[in-house]
Design an enzyme around this catalytic site. Structure first.
Site, PDB file in Angstrom:
ATOM      1  N   ASN A 118      16.155  83.125  38.981  1.00  0.00           N
ATOM      2  CA  ASN A 118      16.538  83.654  37.674  1.00  0.00           C
ATOM      3  C   ASN A 118      17.411  82.658  36.912  1.00  0.00           C
ATOM      4  O   ASN A 118      18.129  81.876  37.527  1.00  0.00           O
ATOM      5  CB  ASN A 118      17.307  84.968  37.855  1.00  0.00           C
ATOM      6  CG  ASN A 118      16.392  86.132  38.104  1.00  0.00           C
ATOM      7  OD1 ASN A 118      15.329  86.239  37.523  1.00  0.00           O
ATOM      8  ND2 ASN A 118      16.804  87.028  38.998  1.00  0.00           N
ATOM      9  N   HIS A 124      12.113  89.997  32.266  1.00  0.00           N
ATOM     10  CA  HIS A 124      13.201  90.961  32.079  1.00  0.00           C
ATOM     11  C   HIS A 124      13.257  91.504  30.659  1.00  0.00           C
ATOM     12  O   HIS A 124      14.309  91.943  30.184  1.00  0.00           O
ATOM     13  CB  HIS A 124      14.550  90.371  32.493  1.00  0.00           C
ATOM     14  CG  HIS A 124      14.680  90.166  33.963  1.00  0.00           C
ATOM     15  ND1 HIS A 124      15.825  89.717  34.569  1.00  0.00           N
ATOM     16  CD2 HIS A 124      13.791  90.371  34.977  1.00  0.00           C
ATOM     17  CE1 HIS A 124      15.644  89.636  35.879  1.00  0.00           C
ATOM     18  NE2 HIS A 124      14.403  90.033  36.142  1.00  0.00           N
ATOM     19  N   TYR A 156      15.612  96.474  32.324  1.00  0.00           N
ATOM     20  CA  TYR A 156      16.453  95.512  31.609  1.00  0.00           C
ATOM     21  C   TYR A 156      16.540  95.797  30.118  1.00  0.00           C
ATOM     22  O   TYR A 156      17.449  95.304  29.443  1.00  0.00           O
ATOM     23  CB  TYR A 156      15.942  94.088  31.844  1.00  0.00           C
ATOM     24  CG  TYR A 156      16.181  93.621  33.253  1.00  0.00           C
ATOM     25  CD1 TYR A 156      17.369  92.993  33.616  1.00  0.00           C
ATOM     26  CD2 TYR A 156      15.235  93.839  34.251  1.00  0.00           C
ATOM     27  CE1 TYR A 156      17.605  92.598  34.918  1.00  0.00           C
ATOM     28  CE2 TYR A 156      15.455  93.441  35.552  1.00  0.00           C
ATOM     29  CZ  TYR A 156      16.639  92.821  35.885  1.00  0.00           C
ATOM     30  OH  TYR A 156      16.867  92.448  37.181  1.00  0.00           O
ATOM     31  N   ARG A 159      27.923  84.402  40.306  1.00  0.00           N
ATOM     32  CA  ARG A 159      27.324  85.620  39.754  1.00  0.00           C
ATOM     33  C   ARG A 159      28.411  86.615  39.363  1.00  0.00           C
ATOM     34  O   ARG A 159      28.321  87.266  38.305  1.00  0.00           O
ATOM     35  CB  ARG A 159      26.380  86.247  40.777  1.00  0.00           C
ATOM     36  CG  ARG A 159      25.785  87.567  40.309  1.00  0.00           C
ATOM     37  CD  ARG A 159      24.868  88.172  41.351  1.00  0.00           C
ATOM     38  NE  ARG A 159      24.304  89.428  40.870  1.00  0.00           N
ATOM     39  CZ  ARG A 159      23.387  90.139  41.533  1.00  0.00           C
ATOM     40  NH1 ARG A 159      22.937  89.719  42.703  1.00  0.00           N
ATOM     41  NH2 ARG A 159      22.925  91.253  41.025  1.00  0.00           N
ATOM     42  N   CYS A 169       8.231  87.644  39.040  1.00  0.00           N
ATOM     43  CA  CYS A 169       9.256  88.684  39.010  1.00  0.00           C
ATOM     44  C   CYS A 169       8.694  89.916  39.711  1.00  0.00           C
ATOM     45  O   CYS A 169       7.483  90.106  39.781  1.00  0.00           O
ATOM     46  CB  CYS A 169       9.617  89.013  37.563  1.00  0.00           C
ATOM     47  SG  CYS A 169      10.910  90.269  37.371  1.00  0.00           S
TER      48      CYS A 169
END
Length: 451
Positions: free
Chosen positions: A178, A228, A275, A124, A198
């Site tokens: 995700n 998102h 987002y 990440r 989500c």
């Protein structure tokens, strides 16, 4: 979310449809027999949040057995021990066990929750940093970083899903992993019984209820878009759309939470998800991200503290620090969705599911995030009012990218990665797409089987 190196968690014409969000019942007769649930990625530091939700909402989802699955045995011991203490403190009679064996863990499960992160926080951190070198947003679900995560994740999820299907073809898969839209599309395209989830929608529901001073289950959202990439087009209380009043009276607070200008919320008359900031304020966000540590670095530090806490045998509730880990209200949303699937309730939930003509400008096999009725047959989207071009155009663009991203994840190849990046509205230039393709491959070689 789980990784092969350790588990971490999550970090959704005619009269307008809406949903009441997720507020499962905590009383009355259980709607289905006592159940077995498996959590893949159960060694996540986030898992105690799920455990707390399962314990508090036991009547909505009466568990006989909960199995935590993760390759990281050391984390499983810490998280599993705390999970048992949370159940004991709250008087839950269910049995909690843990294993690193996916096949054994999912055997006989009525539902399997996926919350995995291939490569852990280290991967990440890369997703959030190397795109910045090209002047593009570095984020784990959006842009080049999101594509990298999809390429690492989709093959692993599909392998797990096949194991679930072999062991128990009737089990439902609830995906938190995700990028949820792409992962859910991969699962559905391979014939798995899956619904994506989500926490953006339930977060808005709770936030609006708090601003209005009412119970969350009175708040219905007209939530539409992709994972998102969503907007709240109406907020209904007892059938009345109170969104104009919310914006007029609380627009400053809403905009502050979104990190967007109040003037934008006023002009749009809708509430975009956080987002959308990556699209509406891309260059500003890039400069911000360059000036501070990555979110992955922050989460890694939080996780270190949490694991130390979880090792304390006197701890029998989720610590306050867990709130900083992210994923607010996931446990309540997960209980509500799983209860609706297994109990065949027909409840309306905001989920990620197949389009099937709901948004007519998208392919039928696209995965969208909208209100849907949920029961034993899965999630069936409710009708959606026609979308303005401002929203439908961006949704169509990102859907095309997600199609290409899934092709790259399933088939590999530099050209497929390049095409996905070129199609992404945050990239879209040959030079950027070429450089980002090379960077993505260089940072993810160990996870790309086709190399």
């Amino acid at each position: 979310m789980l990784s092969s190196t350790g588990g971490t968690s999550p970090s959704a014409g005619g009269s307008s449809p809406s949903t009441r969000g997720t507020s499962p019942s905590t009383g009355g007769t259980p709607p289905h027999p006592r159940l077995k649930i498996a959590v893949v990625g159960g060694g996540s530091t986030y898992t105690p949040e799920l455990i707390d939700g399962f314990a508090r909402l036991r009547d909505a989802l009466p568990l006989a057995e909960l199995v935590l699955i993760d390759p990281a045995a050391d984390r499983l011991e810490l998280v599993g021990g705390l999970a048992r203490r949370i159940f004991a403190r709250q008087g839950h009679p269910g049995r909690i066990s843990w294993t690193s064996d996916v096949d054994a863990g999912v055997d006989g499960a009525d539902a399997v929750l996926l919350q995995l992160r291939v490569g852990g926080q280290a991967a990440r951190n890369q997703d959030e940093t190397w795109p910045l070198e090209c002047g593009c947003v570095g984020q784990e679900t959006t842009g080049a970083g999101g594509l990298a995560k999809a390429l690492r994740t989709v093959p692993v999820v599909l392998d797990i899903a096949e194991r679930i299907r072999r062991r128990n073809p009737d089990a439902w898969i609830v995906d938190f992993t995700n990028p949820v839209g792409i992962v859910t599309r991969a699962l559905l395209s391979h014939g798995h019984k899956a619904v994506g989830l989500c926490n953006v929608a339930i977060g808005f529901q709770r936030k609006f209820a708090r601003l209005l001073g009412i119970a969350p289950d009175r708040v219905e959202l007209e939530h539409v878009g992709l994972n998102h990439l969503t907007w709240e087009r109406a907020v209904r209380v007892d059938g009345e759309d109170v969104l104009p009043r919310l914006i007029a009276e609380h627009g400053a607070a809403i905009a502050e939470d979104l990190h967007m200008p109040r003037s934008l919320v006023d002009r749009l008359g809708v509430v975009p998800s956080y987002y959308l900031r990556y699209y509406y304020q891309h260059d500003e966000v890039v400069e911000e991200l360059r000036s501070k540590p990555s979110r992955a670095a922050e989460v890694a530090a939080i996780e270190k503290q949490l694991l130390e806490m979880y090792g304390d045998p006197s701890l029998d509730e989720k610590p306050e620090l867990l709130a900083k880990r992210g994923g607010a209200f996931y446990s309540e949303a997960a209980v509500a969705l799983t209860s609706a699937l297994l109990g065949d309730t027909g409840d309306v939930q905001i989920v990620n599911t197949v389009n099937n003509g709901t948004l007519p400008f998208l392919p039928d096999d696209a995965v969208i995030e909208v209100p849907a009725t949920v029961g034993a047959g899965g999630a069936k989207p409710l009708p959606v009012r026609p979308l303005e071009p401002l929203y439908s155009g961006l949704i169509a663009n990102v859907t095309a990218y997600e199609h290409l991203a899934l092709e790259a994840a399933l088939k590999g190849g530099r050209d497929r990665i390049f095409e996905a990046l070129l199609a992404h509205p945050l990239i879209g230039q040959i030079a950027y797409a070429d450089r980002l393709t090379d960077e993505l491959i260089a940072h993810n070689r160990e996870h790309l089987a086709w190399l």
